[in-house]
Design a protein around this motif. Structure first.
Motif, PDB file in Angstrom:
ATOM      1  N   GLU A  68      57.956  64.397  69.006  1.00 15.40           N
ATOM      2  CA  GLU A  68      59.195  65.179  69.147  1.00 15.40           C
ATOM      3  C   GLU A  68      60.091  64.982  67.948  1.00 15.40           C
ATOM      4  O   GLU A  68      60.835  65.863  67.551  1.00 15.40           O
ATOM      5  CB  GLU A  68      59.939  64.709  70.401  1.00 15.40           C
ATOM      6  CG  GLU A  68      59.189  65.007  71.660  1.00 15.40           C
ATOM      7  CD  GLU A  68      60.087  65.513  72.742  1.00 15.40           C
ATOM      8  OE1 GLU A  68      61.281  65.196  72.702  1.00 15.40           O
ATOM      9  OE2 GLU A  68      59.582  66.234  73.622  1.00 15.40           O
ATOM     10  N   ARG A  69      60.057  63.740  67.394  1.00 15.16           N
ATOM     11  CA  ARG A  69      60.931  63.449  66.264  1.00 15.16           C
ATOM     12  C   ARG A  69      60.161  62.613  65.230  1.00 15.16           C
ATOM     13  O   ARG A  69      60.374  61.397  65.082  1.00 15.16           O
ATOM     14  CB  ARG A  69      62.165  62.685  66.753  1.00 15.16           C
ATOM     15  CG  ARG A  69      63.271  62.574  65.723  1.00 15.16           C
ATOM     16  CD  ARG A  69      64.618  62.439  66.389  1.00 15.16           C
ATOM     17  NE  ARG A  69      65.696  62.122  65.465  1.00 15.16           N
ATOM     18  CZ  ARG A  69      66.212  62.986  64.603  1.00 15.16           C
ATOM     19  NH1 ARG A  69      65.730  64.195  64.505  1.00 15.16           N
ATOM     20  NH2 ARG A  69      67.209  62.604  63.824  1.00 15.16           N
ATOM     21  N   GLU A 109      59.526  70.407  57.389  1.00 12.58           N
ATOM     22  CA  GLU A 109      60.164  71.630  57.896  1.00 12.58           C
ATOM     23  C   GLU A 109      59.302  72.254  59.002  1.00 12.58           C
ATOM     24  O   GLU A 109      59.810  72.670  60.043  1.00 12.58           O
ATOM     25  CB  GLU A 109      60.350  72.615  56.741  1.00 12.58           C
ATOM     26  CG  GLU A 109      61.187  73.810  57.134  1.00 12.58           C
ATOM     27  CD  GLU A 109      61.516  74.717  55.955  1.00 12.58           C
ATOM     28  OE1 GLU A 109      60.891  74.573  54.897  1.00 12.58           O
ATOM     29  OE2 GLU A 109      62.406  75.562  56.123  1.00 12.58           O
ATOM     30  N   ARG A 149      59.518  70.112  62.129  1.00 11.16           N
ATOM     31  CA  ARG A 149      60.914  69.785  62.468  1.00 11.16           C
ATOM     32  C   ARG A 149      61.148  68.269  62.496  1.00 11.16           C
ATOM     33  O   ARG A 149      61.717  67.716  63.438  1.00 11.16           O
ATOM     34  CB  ARG A 149      61.301  70.421  63.792  1.00 11.16           C
ATOM     35  CG  ARG A 149      61.270  71.933  63.710  1.00 11.16           C
ATOM     36  CD  ARG A 149      62.042  72.556  64.831  1.00 11.16           C
ATOM     37  NE  ARG A 149      62.248  73.974  64.569  1.00 11.16           N
ATOM     38  CZ  ARG A 149      63.214  74.694  65.104  1.00 11.16           C
ATOM     39  NH1 ARG A 149      64.081  74.158  65.915  1.00 11.16           N
ATOM     40  NH2 ARG A 149      63.356  75.971  64.818  1.00 11.16           N
ATOM     41  N   GLY A 150      60.648  67.622  61.453  1.00  8.41           N
ATOM     42  CA  GLY A 150      60.785  66.168  61.374  1.00  8.41           C
ATOM     43  C   GLY A 150      61.921  65.753  60.450  1.00  8.41           C
ATOM     44  O   GLY A 150      62.702  66.584  59.977  1.00  8.41           O
ATOM     45  N   THR A 175      65.720  71.401  49.397  1.00  5.75           N
ATOM     46  CA  THR A 175      66.537  71.431  50.621  1.00  5.75           C
ATOM     47  C   THR A 175      68.039  71.392  50.349  1.00  5.75           C
ATOM     48  O   THR A 175      68.838  71.629  51.249  1.00  5.75           O
ATOM     49  CB  THR A 175      66.215  70.207  51.517  1.00  5.75           C
ATOM     50  OG1 THR A 175      66.745  69.021  50.885  1.00  5.75           O
ATOM     51  CG2 THR A 175      64.734  70.019  51.733  1.00  5.75           C
ATOM     52  N   ASP A 212      66.974  65.976  57.829  1.00 11.34           N
ATOM     53  CA  ASP A 212      66.545  66.156  59.220  1.00 11.34           C
ATOM     54  C   ASP A 212      66.362  67.658  59.490  1.00 11.34           C
ATOM     55  O   ASP A 212      67.313  68.430  59.362  1.00 11.34           O
ATOM     56  CB  ASP A 212      67.651  65.568  60.122  1.00 11.34           C
ATOM     57  CG  ASP A 212      67.297  65.659  61.596  1.00 11.34           C
ATOM     58  OD1 ASP A 212      66.255  66.255  61.924  1.00 11.34           O
ATOM     59  OD2 ASP A 212      68.079  65.118  62.402  1.00 11.34           O
ATOM     60  N   PHE A 213      65.127  68.045  59.850  1.00  9.13           N
ATOM     61  CA  PHE A 213      64.847  69.464  60.123  1.00  9.13           C
ATOM     62  C   PHE A 213      64.812  69.768  61.622  1.00  9.13           C
ATOM     63  O   PHE A 213      64.334  70.821  62.020  1.00  9.13           O
ATOM     64  CB  PHE A 213      63.494  69.860  59.509  1.00  9.13           C
ATOM     65  CG  PHE A 213      63.538  70.077  58.015  1.00  9.13           C
ATOM     66  CD1 PHE A 213      64.063  71.248  57.480  1.00  9.13           C
ATOM     67  CD2 PHE A 213      63.048  69.111  57.144  1.00  9.13           C
ATOM     68  CE1 PHE A 213      64.101  71.449  56.106  1.00  9.13           C
ATOM     69  CE2 PHE A 213      63.080  69.306  55.763  1.00  9.13           C
ATOM     70  CZ  PHE A 213      63.607  70.478  55.254  1.00  9.13           C
ATOM     71  N   SER A 214      65.294  68.842  62.470  1.00 10.12           N
ATOM     72  CA  SER A 214      65.145  69.059  63.919  1.00 10.12           C
ATOM     73  C   SER A 214      65.912  70.289  64.397  1.00 10.12           C
ATOM     74  O   SER A 214      65.600  70.861  65.432  1.00 10.12           O
ATOM     75  CB  SER A 214      65.591  67.815  64.690  1.00 10.12           C
ATOM     76  OG  SER A 214      66.954  67.567  64.442  1.00 10.12           O
ATOM     77  N   ARG A 215      66.943  70.690  63.652  1.00  7.94           N
ATOM     78  CA  ARG A 215      67.716  71.884  64.044  1.00  7.94           C
ATOM     79  C   ARG A 215      67.103  73.172  63.481  1.00  7.94           C
ATOM     80  O   ARG A 215      67.664  74.249  63.651  1.00  7.94           O
ATOM     81  CB  ARG A 215      69.152  71.776  63.536  1.00  7.94           C
ATOM     82  CG  ARG A 215      69.947  70.641  64.139  1.00  7.94           C
ATOM     83  CD  ARG A 215      71.148  70.309  63.252  1.00  7.94           C
ATOM     84  NE  ARG A 215      72.008  69.300  63.838  1.00  7.94           N
ATOM     85  CZ  ARG A 215      71.790  67.990  63.786  1.00  7.94           C
ATOM     86  NH1 ARG A 215      70.705  67.538  63.169  1.00  7.94           N
ATOM     87  NH2 ARG A 215      72.623  67.141  64.343  1.00  7.94           N
ATOM     88  N   GLY A 216      65.984  73.033  62.750  1.00  9.45           N
ATOM     89  CA  GLY A 216      65.371  74.212  62.142  1.00  9.45           C
ATOM     90  C   GLY A 216      65.933  74.504  60.757  1.00  9.45           C
ATOM     91  O   GLY A 216      65.421  75.367  60.046  1.00  9.45           O
ATOM     92  N   THR A 245      70.631  60.100  59.443  1.00 14.29           N
ATOM     93  CA  THR A 245      69.321  60.734  59.259  1.00 14.29           C
ATOM     94  C   THR A 245      68.440  59.947  58.281  1.00 14.29           C
ATOM     95  O   THR A 245      67.502  60.504  57.712  1.00 14.29           O
ATOM     96  CB  THR A 245      69.500  62.181  58.750  1.00 14.29           C
ATOM     97  OG1 THR A 245      70.237  62.130  57.512  1.00 14.29           O
ATOM     98  CG2 THR A 245      70.231  63.044  59.738  1.00 14.29           C
TER      99      THR A 245
END
Ligand code: SF4
Length: 429
Positions: A78-79, A101, A104-105, A302, A309-313, A322
């Motif tokens: 998940e992360r 990306e 989403r890591g 980036t 952190d790409f967890s938000r897309g 982060t």
């Protein structure tokens, strides 16, 4: 076979005048490199094939199996945390950012535990830097602050400063002054013209005192500042103002001690003030081979240099939140990919306890401290020795590194590209 003008893949100096003799697929002699570089070129005991943890034993597996396992573990997380990157080339770092990306890591490099604070200061006040060549040819004053190049960057002194003849300095040893500012008398301090010994944690106060003197307010500072006498501070400030061209090189002794990024901000502002009297520059002594490249590649892909952190897309950056140490200490990530670094040798115990609880995949040619935490380790070509690519020198100059050995090992870039392809395949199903 003799390979000329090879680039040393050890420290941020990226010395590009190395001669390597290869016989029967092995490096047998290295000329021009320091001891650190020679040891890296002569490295032995490489792993032969990927290994998978099987209870308390290791099982040999194929590259295809290893790539599939690694890709699936990261995809299921998940992360996921993708950490390291300073010991590999820009091309591999680039695949790493795409991968982070895609899944989403969080992607972070070793600068979050070394010159991260220096980068924060540069983001605030800019970077009046220059190339190593400019220093070699022009600088008649060099300050090493909180860094000990004799141990960490041995050829910095012989190629660019203490012993390096320059276009405008025919006799460098006589015409170029070297000042060392540190909390203890290091080997570099022994060959300096002036050694300023600061009480630990006193860098910020000393920088502020020097700024006051440069601004013409010497009478406002006390008789001693962090253990340094006012007379010595005035002498150092005068040496700086009377130099034709000065260069400050700072190490982790300034950026990772009390004050952290504020120290660097203060040092940059001192350099700006000195530049009203003469020409002065400041640069970090970047340690790990291509750590500068990891900041460059992350930034141009980036917008941020580390801890992304790409967890938000989208790319999100907040050092302290982060960054790898914080994510591990909070037990947040549930899988990790380690490339081109050995976090088990440096990270706090709390982080390692979490690393021991989650699946870990490592790309590294050699067994290291992190191997003990791995589920899978994939041996790769040694970056800069049997894998060529692009690395950034500590002054931000990109250099194409040369392959000196031909082996069957896949490079970091190739293994990562295969993992990325596998991830895309699974996601498209
Ligand atoms: Fe290699 Fe650094 Fe030594 Fe140069 S100074 S030979 S780059 S380890």
């Amino acid at each position: 076979m003799i390979v000329k003008d090879a680039v040393c893949p050890f420290c941020g100096c990226l010395c590009d005048d190395i001669e390597v003799e290869v016989e029967e697929g092995r490096v047998v002699a290295v000329t021009n490199a320091c001891e650190l570089g020679t040891t890296k070129f002569m490295g032995e005991k490489r792993m032969k094939n990927p290994i998978l943890r099987d209870g308390d034993r290791w099982k040999d597996i194929t590259y295809d199996e290893a790539v599939r396992y690694a890709a699936d573990v990261l995809l299921e997380a998940e992360r996921p945390l993708l950490y390291g990157w300073s010991g590999t080339h820009g091309e591999a770092q680039c695949v790493g950012v795409h991968m982070a990306e895609l899944i989403r890591g969080v992607i972070d490099n070793t600068s979050s535990v070394c010159h991260g604070p220096s980068i924060l200061a540069i983001q605030e006040v800019g970077h009046p830097g220059c190339t190593l060549g400019v220093v070699k040819n022009r600088a008649d004053l060099v300050i090493y602050w909180g860094s000990n190049p004799i141990d960490a960057h041995p050829r910095h002194l012989s190629r660019y400063t203490r012993y390096a003849e320059g276009f405008f300095l025919e006799n460098a040893f006589r015409d170029r002054k070297v000042i060392v500012i540190d909390v203890r008398k290091t080997e570099t301090a022994n060959i300096a013209d002036e050694f300023v010994q600061i009480r630990p944690g006193g860098d910020y106060a000393v920088l502020s005192a020097l700024r006051a003197i440069v601004q013409g307010k010497a009478d406002t500072i006390p008789r001693t500042v962090a253990g340094v006498t006012r007379e010595q501070l005035v002498r150092v400030a005068n040496l700086c103002m009377n130099a034709k061209f000065g260069a400050v090189y700072f190490g982790l002794g300034l950026t990772m001690t009390q004050g952290k990024y504020k120290n660097i901000r203060n040092a940059i502002e001192l350099v700006s003030e000195l530049s009203r009297h003469t020409k002065f520059t400041i640069s970090a002594m970047r340690g790990h081979y291509n750590v500068y490249g990891s900041n460059e590649v992350n930034t141009w892909m980036t917008g941020y240099p580390f801890g992304i952190d790409f967890s938000r897309g989208i790319a999100f950056y907040n050092p302290g939140e982060t960054t790898a140490v914080d994510i591990l200490a909070r037990k947040e990530c549930d899988a990790a990919l380690i490339v081109g670094s050995d976090p088990a040798a440096h990270f706090p115990r709390k982080c390692l306890e979490h690393l021991a609880d989650i699946p870990v995949v490592q790309l590294d040619p050699y067994p290291n401290a992190t191997t003990a935490f791995c589920n899978v380790q994939i041996p790769v070509a040694v970056t800069g020795i049997d894998a060529e690519g692009t690395a950034y020198r500590m002054d931000g100059v990109p250099i194409r590194t040369r392959k000196v050995l031909s082996t069957d090992y896949l490079s970091d870039e190739e293994v990562l590209a295969r993992m990325y392809a596998r991830m895309q395949e699974v996601l498209e199903q």
